[in-house]
Design an enzyme around this catalytic site. Structure first.
Site, PDB file in Angstrom:
ATOM      1  N   VAL A  52       0.879  -1.174   0.000  1.00  0.00           N
ATOM      2  CA  VAL A  52       0.000   0.000   0.000  1.00  0.00           C
ATOM      3  C   VAL A  52       0.918   1.225   0.000  1.00  0.00           C
ATOM      4  CG1 VAL A  52      -2.073  -0.955   1.066  1.00  0.00           C
ATOM      5  CG2 VAL A  52      -0.181  -0.220   2.507  1.00  0.00           C
ATOM      6  N   LYS A  83      -2.679  14.306  -8.636  1.00  0.00           N
ATOM      7  CA  LYS A  83      -3.400  14.624  -7.398  1.00  0.00           C
ATOM      8  C   LYS A  83      -3.248  16.110  -7.083  1.00  0.00           C
ATOM      9  CE  LYS A  83      -3.094  13.687  -2.445  1.00  0.00           C
ATOM     10  NZ  LYS A  83      -2.437  12.925  -1.374  1.00  0.00           N
TER      11      LYS A  83
END
Ligand SMILES: Cc1cc2nc3c(=O)[nH]c(=O)nc-3n(C[C@H](O)[C@H](O)[C@H](O)COP(=O)(O)OP(=O)(O)OC[C@H]3O[C@@H](n4cnc5c(N)ncnc54)[C@H](O)[C@@H]3O)c2cc1C
Length: 508
Positions: A52, A83
Site C-alpha cells: 500500500v 493529485k
C-alpha cells in the site's frame, strides 16, 4: 587552528528491505554518491512488500528530479494519476466536505496572506467558500488537471499548479528498482535470519541470510517495514507510541474496478471509527478503511469498506495492523531506519513516502565518515523528531477539530487532550486567524488554514493590518481572485484527457 583532515570514508551500504523505502533509498544514494560507495540491497520475496502507499504530496517531484525521472514514463509505468489535493467528507460534521488543495489560496496583499482578508469579507457576508479562491480546489472537483504549461505567463495561476501523484505501490518499487540497478545497486534475494554486532561497540557488522551468505557493510539502512529488524529487534532503539492521540491501529485495503474517469484528488471519508480512502489509478481504484480496533470490530470494518466501494472488489481485503508512533532513535550506531521500520503515521495526508524522502536526503546531507561522529546522528534524530511531530499534530487536528458526536470514537478524539504544540497552533488561529510555520515543517500556511477552516475552526478576528486596507480594495481583490481562478480552470483539460495525451499506461 587545526586544518580539516581526511577521515576513513564509508565504502559500503547495505539496504535491508526492498519496498518503497528500500528502493527509494538505494536509488537516491546510488544516484547522488555514484560509484564512490557500493550499495547493495537485500529483499525477501517470501516476506514481500506491504503493497500500500499510493498517494503522495508534491515534494515527490523533487525526488524524481534528483533521479532524472521522466514524469510521463513514471506515471505510465506506475499506472499513475495526478493529485491536486485531498477531499475530506464528513470530517467536521456529517454532510460537510472540503478540499485540502496543494498550492496557494488567493493572492497575498501587502504583508498579509489572502485568507486574512477573506476572514473579514466573509464575516461581512461578502466572500464565498474559501475553496473558490484556489485553483486546485476549484479544478479538482471539476475533474480538471494539467501540469504547468511551459508557456504560461509568470503570474498566471497555471504557472504554479502544485500537484502530486497517485500510483501503484508495487509498480513504483519495481520502477525504482530498475533505476537503482542501472546505477550500480546490486540486489540479493533472501531472508535475513541473523544479525552480527561488534562485541564492543554494538555496531552491526553483517546480516546473514537463510542461504548462509553473510552481507557486511559499513552502514545499514533498515527498510524492513514494520518488522524493524535492525533498528528494533537488534538495537532496541525504542518506540514512542502515539495511539492515545491517533487511536486508529488497523487498516483493510482492497482494490476495486474503476467505474469512472480517475478524479485528480484522493478522497477521505470519515467513518464511525476512522476513515476510508479512495485513490484513483489508471487501471483500478485503491480503497482502504483505517479504523480503531478499540471502537470497531474487524468484521464491521470490512462491511463498511465493502459496502461503499465504487466498483467490484478485485481481491479480498488485506488486513494491516499498526501502531502509530516512531522510533526514539531513527539513527542508532551504524543503522538508519527509513520507512515503516522508522515509524508510522496513518496515511490521512499521504505523508509516509515524504518521510522516506526526507529521511534519505537528510542522511545524505549528514552523511558520516566511518567513525560515525555522534553529532551527526543526534542532529538527524532531532530533525526527524521535529518533522514527525509536526505531521502528527496536523493529522490529530483533523480528528480533534470536529463537531462529530455520533460515536464513541468521535467523542474520544474530539474531547481528548492534544499535544501542547498543536493546541498552540489552534489557539493562534482561533484568535486572529494566524499561522506561523515553524522551521522546516512539511505543511505550511495553505494546508493548515484550509484544514482548520474545513474542520470548522472559526477565528474570533483577523490581523489588525486588514483594517488598514480600504474595504473596496479588499473586496475587489477577493472578487478578482475568484474570477481569475475560474477563468484559468476553464482553460484546463479534463484529467483523463491530460493523461491520455501525455502518459496513458498500458491497459491491463
Ligand atoms: C494502510 C496503509 C496505507 C498507506 N498509504 C500511504 C499513502 O497513501 N501514501 C504514503 O505516502 N504512504 C502510505 N503508507 C505508507 C507506505 O505504504 C510505506 O511508507 C511504504 O510502502 C514503505 O514501506 P516500507 O518499504 O518501509 O516497507 P515494506 O513495503 O513492508 O517493505 C519491507 C521490505 O523489507 C523486506 N524484509 C522484511 N524482513 C526481511 C528479512 N528478514 N529479510 C529480508 N528482507 C526483509 C521485505 O521483503 C520488503 O522488501 C501506507 C501504509 C499503510 C499501512
Amino acid at each position: 587552528m587545526p586544518l580539516p583532515q581526511p577521515k576513513r570514508p564509508i565504502k559500503t551500504i547495505a539496504v535491508i528491505g526492498g519496498g518503497t523505502a528500500g528502493w527509494m533509498s538505494a536509488a537516491a544514494i546510488s544516484k547522488s554518491f555514484g560509484r564512490n560507495i557500493q550499495v547493495q540491497l537485500v529483499e525477501s520475496d517470501e516476506i514481500g512488500l506491504i503493497g500500500v502507499g499510493e498517494a503522495t504530496v508534491p515534494h515527490i517531484s523533487a525526488f524524481n528530479r534528483l533521479l532524472n525521472i521522466d514524469e510521463a514514463e513514471f506515471v505510465r509505468e506506475t499506472q499513475g494519476t495526478f493529485k491536486l489535493g485531498i477531499q475530506f467528507k464528513d470530517w467536521g460534521k456529517i454532510g460537510d466536505s472540503y478540499i485540502h488543495g496543494f498550492g496557494t489560496i488567493g493572492r497575498d496583499l501587502g504583508l498579509m496572506p489572502f485568507h486574512q482578508y477573506w476572514l473579514k469579507a466573509r464575516a461581512a457576508g461578502k466572500a464565498k467558500d474559501i475553496g473558490l479562491y484556489s485553483l486546485n480546489t476549484v479544478a479538482a472537483p471539476l475533474g480538471k488537471f494539467m501540469a504547468p504549461p511551459r508557456d504560461a505567463p509568470a503570474h498566471s495561476p497555471l504557472a504554479e499548479i502544485a500537484y502530486a501523484y497517485h500510483f501503484d505501490a508495487t509498480l513504483y518499487a519495481r520502477f525504482l528498482r530498475k533505476q537503482a540497478e542501472a546505477q550500480g545497486v546490486t540486489r540479493t534475494e533472501g531472508k535475513v535470519v541473523a544479525v552480527t554486532q561488534n562485541s564492543e561497540s554494538g555496531f552491526v557488522e553483517s546480516v546473514t541470510l537463510e542461504s548462509g551468505a553473510a552481507i557486511a557493510a559499513d552502514l545499514f539502512i533498515d527498510c524492513t517495514g514494520f518488522r524493524a529488524l535492525l533498528i528494533e529487534d537488534t538495537l532496541q532503539a525504542g518506540f514512542e507510541d502515539w495511539t492515545h492521540w491517533l487511536p486508529c491501529d488497523r487498516a483493510l485495503a482492497v482494490p476495486c474496478e474503476k467505474v469512472e474517469a480517475p478524479t485528480p484528488y484522493t478522497r477521505s471519508t470519515a467513518r464511525k471509527a476512522g476513515w476510508q480512502w479512495r485513490i484513483p489509478l489508471q487501471h483500478r481504484t485503491g480503497n482502504g478503511h483505517v479504523y480503531s480496533s478499540q471502537f470497531m470490530s474487524d468484521s464491521e470494518a470490512a462491511d463498511v469498506l465493502l459496502q461503499s466501494l465504487d466498483g467490484r472488489p478485485l481481491a479480498d481485503p488485506k488486513a494491516i495492523r499498526f501502531t502509530t508512533g516512531k522510533r526514539r532513535k531513527l539513527w542508532d550506531k551504524n543503522v538508519v531506519a527509513v520507512g515503516l521500520a522508522g515509524g508510522f503515521i496513518e496515511p490521512l495526508e499521504s505523508t509516509a513516502i515524504f518521510l522516506i524522502q526526507s529521511g534519505i536526503s537528510r542522511l545524505m546531507s549528514l552523511f558520516p565518515h566511518a567513525d560515525f561522529e555522534p553529532v551527526l546522528q543526534e542532529t538527524y534524530n532531532a530533525q526527524m523528531q521535529f518533522e514527525y511531530e509536526r505531521i502528527r499534530d496536523f493529522i490529530i487536528l483533523h480528528y480533534h477539530a470536529t463537531e462529530r458526536s455520533d460515536s464513541e470514537f468521535w467523542n474520544y478524539v474530539r474531547t481528548m487532550p492534544v499535544p501542547s504544540s498543536l493546541k498552540a497552533y489552534m489557539d493562534l488561529f482561533t484568535a486572529d486567524g494566524q499561522f506561523f510555520r515553524e522551521g522546516t515543517e512539511l505543511f505550511g500556511l495553505t494546508s493548515w488554514v484550509q484544514v482548520m477552516l474545513g474542520q470548522g475552526l472559526s477565528p474570533r478576528s483577523y490581523h489588525p493590518a486588514v483594517d488598514w486596507v480600504k474595504d473596496d480594495d479588499m473586496l475587489s481583490l477577493i472578487d478578482h481572485v475568484e474570477k481569475v481562478v475560474a477563468s484559468n480552470v476553464a482553460l484546463m483539460p479534463r484529467h483523463e484527457d491530460f493523461i491520455a495525451r501525455h502518459c496513458a499506461a498500458r491497459s491491463v
